[in-house]
Design an enzyme around this catalytic site. Structure first.
Site, mmCIF file in Angstrom:
data_model
loop_
_atom_site.group_PDB
_atom_site.id
_atom_site.type_symbol
_atom_site.label_atom_id
_atom_site.label_comp_id
_atom_site.label_asym_id
_atom_site.label_seq_id
_atom_site.Cartn_x
_atom_site.Cartn_y
_atom_site.Cartn_z
ATOM 1 N N ALA A 249 41.640 -24.361 29.976
ATOM 2 C CA ALA A 249 41.497 -23.761 28.633
ATOM 3 C C ALA A 249 41.878 -22.289 28.559
ATOM 4 O O ALA A 249 41.738 -21.670 27.493
ATOM 5 C CB ALA A 249 40.089 -23.967 28.061
ATOM 6 N N ALA A 250 42.393 -21.709 29.648
ATOM 7 C CA ALA A 250 42.779 -20.289 29.588
ATOM 8 C C ALA A 250 43.941 -20.084 28.609
ATOM 9 O O ALA A 250 43.937 -19.139 27.810
ATOM 10 C CB ALA A 250 43.156 -19.786 30.976
ATOM 11 N N GLY A 251 44.920 -20.998 28.657
ATOM 12 C CA GLY A 251 46.051 -20.902 27.714
ATOM 13 C C GLY A 251 45.582 -21.105 26.281
ATOM 14 O O GLY A 251 46.057 -20.448 25.343
ATOM 15 N N ASP A 252 44.618 -22.008 26.096
ATOM 16 C CA ASP A 252 44.103 -22.283 24.747
ATOM 17 C C ASP A 252 43.404 -21.049 24.180
ATOM 18 O O ASP A 252 43.593 -20.680 23.018
ATOM 19 C CB ASP A 252 43.089 -23.442 24.782
ATOM 20 N N LYS A 285 34.584 -19.025 34.295
ATOM 21 C CA LYS A 285 33.526 -20.051 34.163
ATOM 22 C C LYS A 285 34.144 -21.442 34.221
ATOM 23 O O LYS A 285 35.327 -21.618 33.922
ATOM 24 C CB LYS A 285 32.801 -19.884 32.829
#
Ligand code: RIB
Length: 304
Positions: A249-252, A285
């Protein structure tokens, strides 16, 4: 009325934490299993809401427990999910994710209800498009629906952002209605048809798309930061150094934060620095929506 409108996917992430990824044919014992709300669309909506934006979502879930949990969780974060439709006879999207000790992941998505998103659903929600300032999508719902949404939003004068994940070939019609594209290197390679393994190659690939009418490209380069390119300007932004636990989810969250910055009329360079902080915090996280930071956490973040 929401300032940001997101068309996208909702998945329940079934996550196995492992020391090393299994090889083909190998059975391994994992360390932990978790069930975490995810999906690129849902993750972006969640990130935007936690950063303080008013955000609405268009999407589909199945009429099952996962669908109920995903909608309730986004609503709890303050997002408007009244246009996320529960569809009978299909199951909610699922992502099977493995995360190893180096924080790398591998993901298999079973789209389920995400593939029930159709043009009619967009047309039924035209008012949300009219009311928003920024329209955002990714590529986990059918491509022709994403094109319909982006083209319609642009024609109504909205700022359009496409996070082209997972990578697919985009039509010239879609490309010319996008204001900001946020690919990683491999996505940029697929969309431009050019090899992208260096910053120089990323510039050339982005220019190919800008020549087709795309306004701005912001390429995410992992630990190397991000690269902004429009027809007059190229600028590299470094990343913030953190101890990565899980990159899911880092790109999101990066794309979500850019949309939030734009909705608050931040200067683009400031929005990119803001998004880099959000992306850095996300990898500290575990999980997708479980890892997305609040505005307060971003404001208090003093990264190197
Ligand atoms: O970008 C991360 C997301 O990709 C996960 O939450 C998973 O659901 C897949 O869609």
């Amino acid at each position: 009325m929401s300032e940001i409108l997101v068309l996208g996917s909702l998945n329940m992430d079934l996550v196995a934490n492992v020391k090393k990824m299994p090889r083909i044919g190998e059975t391994i014992v994992g360390d932990q299993f978790s069930q975490i709300p995810g999906g690129k669309g849902g993750n972006q909506v969640c990130a935007m809401a936690r950063l303080g934006a008013s955000v609405s979502m268009i999407g589909c879930v199945g009429e099952d427990d996962f669908g109920k949990v995903l909608k309730a969780s986004l609503k709890n974060d303050g997002a408007d999910v009244s246009s996320v439709k529960s569809v009978d006879g299909v199951s909610t999207g699922i992502a099977m994710i493995m995360v190893d000790e180096r924080a790398d992941n591998s993901i298999v998505v079973i789209p389920g209800a995400n593939y029930s998103v159709d043009q009619r659903l967009i047309d039924e929600n035209e008012k949300l498009i009219d009311d928003c300032k920024i329209a955002v999508s990714q590529l986990e719902v059918p491509l022709e629906v994403v094109e319909h949404f982006i083209v319609n939003s642009k024609k109504r004068g909205k700022y359009t952002i496409l996070n082209p994940a997972p990578a697919k070939h985009l039509s010239d019609e879609l490309i010319k209605h996008i204001d900001l594209l946020t690919p990683n290197e491999t996505e940029l390679e697929t969309i431009s048809g050019c090899k992208v393994s260096t910053i120089e190659e990323a510039k050339i690939a982005a220019k190919v798309l800008i020549d087709k009418g795309l306004k701005e490209v912001l390429v995410t380069l992992g630990e190397a930061g991000s690269l902004y390119i429009n027809k007059d300007r190229i600028k590299h932004f470094p990343t913030f150094k953190v101890k990565a636990i899980d990159t899911t989810a880092a790109g999101d969250s990066f794309t979500a934060a850019i949309a939030v910055g734009k909705s608050e009329d931040m200067k683009l360079d400031d929005a990119i620095v803001f998004a880099s902080k959000v992306g850095a915090l996300t990898v500290t996280k575990k999980g997708a929506q479980s890892s997305l930071p609040s505005r307060e956490e971003v404001n208090n973040f003093r990264g190197e």
